[in-house]
Design a protein around this motif. Sequence first.
Motif, short mmCIF file in Angstrom:
data_model
loop_
_atom_site.label_atom_id
_atom_site.label_comp_id
_atom_site.label_asym_id
_atom_site.label_seq_id
_atom_site.Cartn_x
_atom_site.Cartn_y
_atom_site.Cartn_z
N SER A 10 0.85 -1.19 0.00
CA SER A 10 0.00 0.00 0.00
C SER A 10 0.88 1.24 0.00
O SER A 10 1.78 1.37 0.83
CB SER A 10 -0.91 0.01 1.23
OG SER A 10 -1.86 -1.03 1.17
N VAL A 11 0.63 2.13 -0.97
CA VAL A 11 1.39 3.38 -1.03
C VAL A 11 0.42 4.55 -0.84
O VAL A 11 -0.72 4.49 -1.30
CB VAL A 11 2.15 3.53 -2.36
CG1 VAL A 11 3.17 2.42 -2.53
CG2 VAL A 11 1.18 3.54 -3.54
N PRO A 12 0.86 5.61 -0.17
CA PRO A 12 -0.02 6.77 0.03
C PRO A 12 -0.12 7.61 -1.24
O PRO A 12 0.88 7.89 -1.90
CB PRO A 12 0.67 7.54 1.15
CG PRO A 12 2.12 7.19 1.00
CD PRO A 12 2.16 5.77 0.50
N VAL A 13 -1.34 7.99 -1.57
CA VAL A 13 -1.58 8.89 -2.71
C VAL A 13 -2.28 10.13 -2.16
O VAL A 13 -3.36 10.04 -1.59
CB VAL A 13 -2.44 8.23 -3.79
CG1 VAL A 13 -2.66 9.19 -4.96
CG2 VAL A 13 -1.79 6.95 -4.28
N THR A 14 -1.64 11.27 -2.31
CA THR A 14 -2.19 12.53 -1.80
C THR A 14 -2.92 13.26 -2.92
O THR A 14 -2.34 13.51 -3.99
CB THR A 14 -1.08 13.43 -1.24
OG1 THR A 14 -0.41 12.74 -0.19
CG2 THR A 14 -1.66 14.73 -0.70
N PHE A 15 -4.16 13.60 -2.68
CA PHE A 15 -4.97 14.34 -3.65
C PHE A 15 -5.12 15.78 -3.18
O PHE A 15 -5.30 16.04 -1.98
CB PHE A 15 -6.35 13.71 -3.81
CG PHE A 15 -6.32 12.36 -4.47
CD1 PHE A 15 -6.43 12.25 -5.85
CD2 PHE A 15 -6.16 11.21 -3.72
CE1 PHE A 15 -6.38 11.02 -6.46
CE2 PHE A 15 -6.12 9.97 -4.31
CZ PHE A 15 -6.22 9.87 -5.70
N SER A 16 -5.06 16.70 -4.11
CA SER A 16 -5.26 18.11 -3.79
C SER A 16 -6.19 18.74 -4.80
O SER A 16 -6.11 18.45 -6.00
CB SER A 16 -3.92 18.86 -3.77
OG SER A 16 -3.28 18.75 -5.03
N LEU A 17 -7.11 19.56 -4.30
CA LEU A 17 -7.99 20.34 -5.17
C LEU A 17 -7.48 21.77 -5.11
O LEU A 17 -7.67 22.47 -4.10
CB LEU A 17 -9.43 20.23 -4.69
CG LEU A 17 -10.03 18.83 -4.78
CD1 LEU A 17 -11.40 18.77 -4.13
CD2 LEU A 17 -10.11 18.37 -6.23
N LYS A 28 -14.96 11.32 -3.99
CA LYS A 28 -14.59 12.30 -2.97
C LYS A 28 -14.29 13.66 -3.60
O LYS A 28 -14.66 14.71 -3.07
CB LYS A 28 -13.37 11.79 -2.19
CG LYS A 28 -13.26 12.33 -0.78
CD LYS A 28 -12.26 11.50 0.02
CE LYS A 28 -12.29 11.91 1.48
NZ LYS A 28 -11.39 11.06 2.29
N ILE A 29 -13.63 13.65 -4.74
CA ILE A 29 -13.31 14.88 -5.46
C ILE A 29 -14.58 15.60 -5.87
O ILE A 29 -14.74 16.81 -5.67
CB ILE A 29 -12.43 14.57 -6.70
CG1 ILE A 29 -11.02 14.21 -6.25
CG2 ILE A 29 -12.40 15.76 -7.66
CD1 ILE A 29 -10.17 13.61 -7.34
N CYS A 30 -15.52 14.86 -6.46
CA CYS A 30 -16.76 15.46 -6.95
C CYS A 30 -17.61 16.01 -5.81
O CYS A 30 -18.22 17.09 -5.93
CB CYS A 30 -17.55 14.45 -7.78
SG CYS A 30 -16.78 14.06 -9.37
N ARG A 31 -17.68 15.28 -4.69
CA ARG A 31 -18.45 15.75 -3.54
C ARG A 31 -17.84 17.03 -2.97
O ARG A 31 -18.55 17.97 -2.62
CB ARG A 31 -18.53 14.68 -2.45
CG ARG A 31 -19.32 13.45 -2.84
CD ARG A 31 -19.81 12.68 -1.61
NE ARG A 31 -18.78 12.46 -0.61
CZ ARG A 31 -17.95 11.43 -0.59
NH1 ARG A 31 -18.02 10.51 -1.57
NH2 ARG A 31 -17.07 11.27 0.36
N THR A 32 -16.52 17.05 -2.88
CA THR A 32 -15.84 18.23 -2.33
C THR A 32 -16.03 19.44 -3.23
O THR A 32 -16.30 20.55 -2.75
CB THR A 32 -14.33 17.95 -2.15
OG1 THR A 32 -14.16 16.78 -1.34
CG2 THR A 32 -13.64 19.12 -1.50
N ILE A 33 -15.89 19.24 -4.54
CA ILE A 33 -16.08 20.34 -5.49
C ILE A 33 -17.51 20.88 -5.39
O ILE A 33 -17.74 22.09 -5.40
CB ILE A 33 -15.79 19.89 -6.94
CG1 ILE A 33 -14.28 19.70 -7.14
CG2 ILE A 33 -16.34 20.89 -7.96
CD1 ILE A 33 -13.47 20.97 -7.12
N GLY A 34 -18.48 19.97 -5.27
CA GLY A 34 -19.88 20.39 -5.17
C GLY A 34 -20.14 21.23 -3.94
O GLY A 34 -20.85 22.25 -4.00
N TYR A 35 -19.55 20.84 -2.80
CA TYR A 35 -19.73 21.61 -1.56
C TYR A 35 -19.03 22.96 -1.67
O TYR A 35 -19.60 24.00 -1.33
CB TYR A 35 -19.18 20.83 -0.38
CG TYR A 35 -19.44 21.49 0.95
CD1 TYR A 35 -20.62 21.26 1.65
CD2 TYR A 35 -18.50 22.36 1.52
CE1 TYR A 35 -20.87 21.88 2.86
CE2 TYR A 35 -18.73 22.98 2.73
CZ TYR A 35 -19.92 22.74 3.40
OH TYR A 35 -20.15 23.35 4.60
#
Length: 242
Positions: free
Chosen positions: A38-45, A214-221
């Motif tokens: 398992s490797v960590p993947v960091t997402f940023s908006l 998660k990306i789509c929900r965050t963008i919507g909020y």
Amino acid sequence: MENIYEFTLKKKVKKQVEKTRTGKDGEEETVLSNRTVSVPVTFSLQKPTRRLADEAEVFYSIQLSKAIKMGIVTKAMLIKKYADNGGALSEEESKQLLKSLKQLNDLENEYKLIKATKNKEKNTRSEALELEILTLKRELAELESSLQSVYQHTADAKAEKEVLLWYAVNLAKYSEDGNDVQPFFEGLDFDEQLDDLYQKYEQEEGFEFEATSKICRTIGYWFYNQEATKEQLDRFIENDGQ
């Protein structure tokens, strides 16, 4: 660059792992084996620049124009129609909506005033106000749901959905295991990137689906609450977008 939000997910990948062992002759030797780790993947908006925000407004206008040409009515046209027929809400619902909006405004003003004073003795009242505001916003969302069900098929709503996808495609970046930051949705142009978004989302499970959702929900909020704090976004995401 400033970010709207960041989150990290674990991704399972196959890697060659070195292992040292002692051979039959008593000497140490290094062997390679394939293992799933398992490797960590960091997402940023990323927070949109002024230029990107201007491009989003142009994109919205184009989508709105397309929807109108398809014969879809605008929100303004629908409001006028309902106004002529007595309104989309009942008289009692309209009164409750106005009352709740005034109450919300009063609570938010009091909350801002307390925060500005930085008085530690008022922390308890501040926390209570925050809870009241969140509860009232939830009640307002329920009250307005009847309006949303009416307006969700208008040209405005269609254009808004398109611009949300546009923002998701243009703002979502990721960095795997500390490597360089890259766009999460792949493609040479918006259409190809949008196809990639749909492909990832339509998997309905797994790492890419979870990240895209998660990306789509965050963008919507964020789109409707652009002054939202990280704490508010955390609560929203933790509640699974509810």
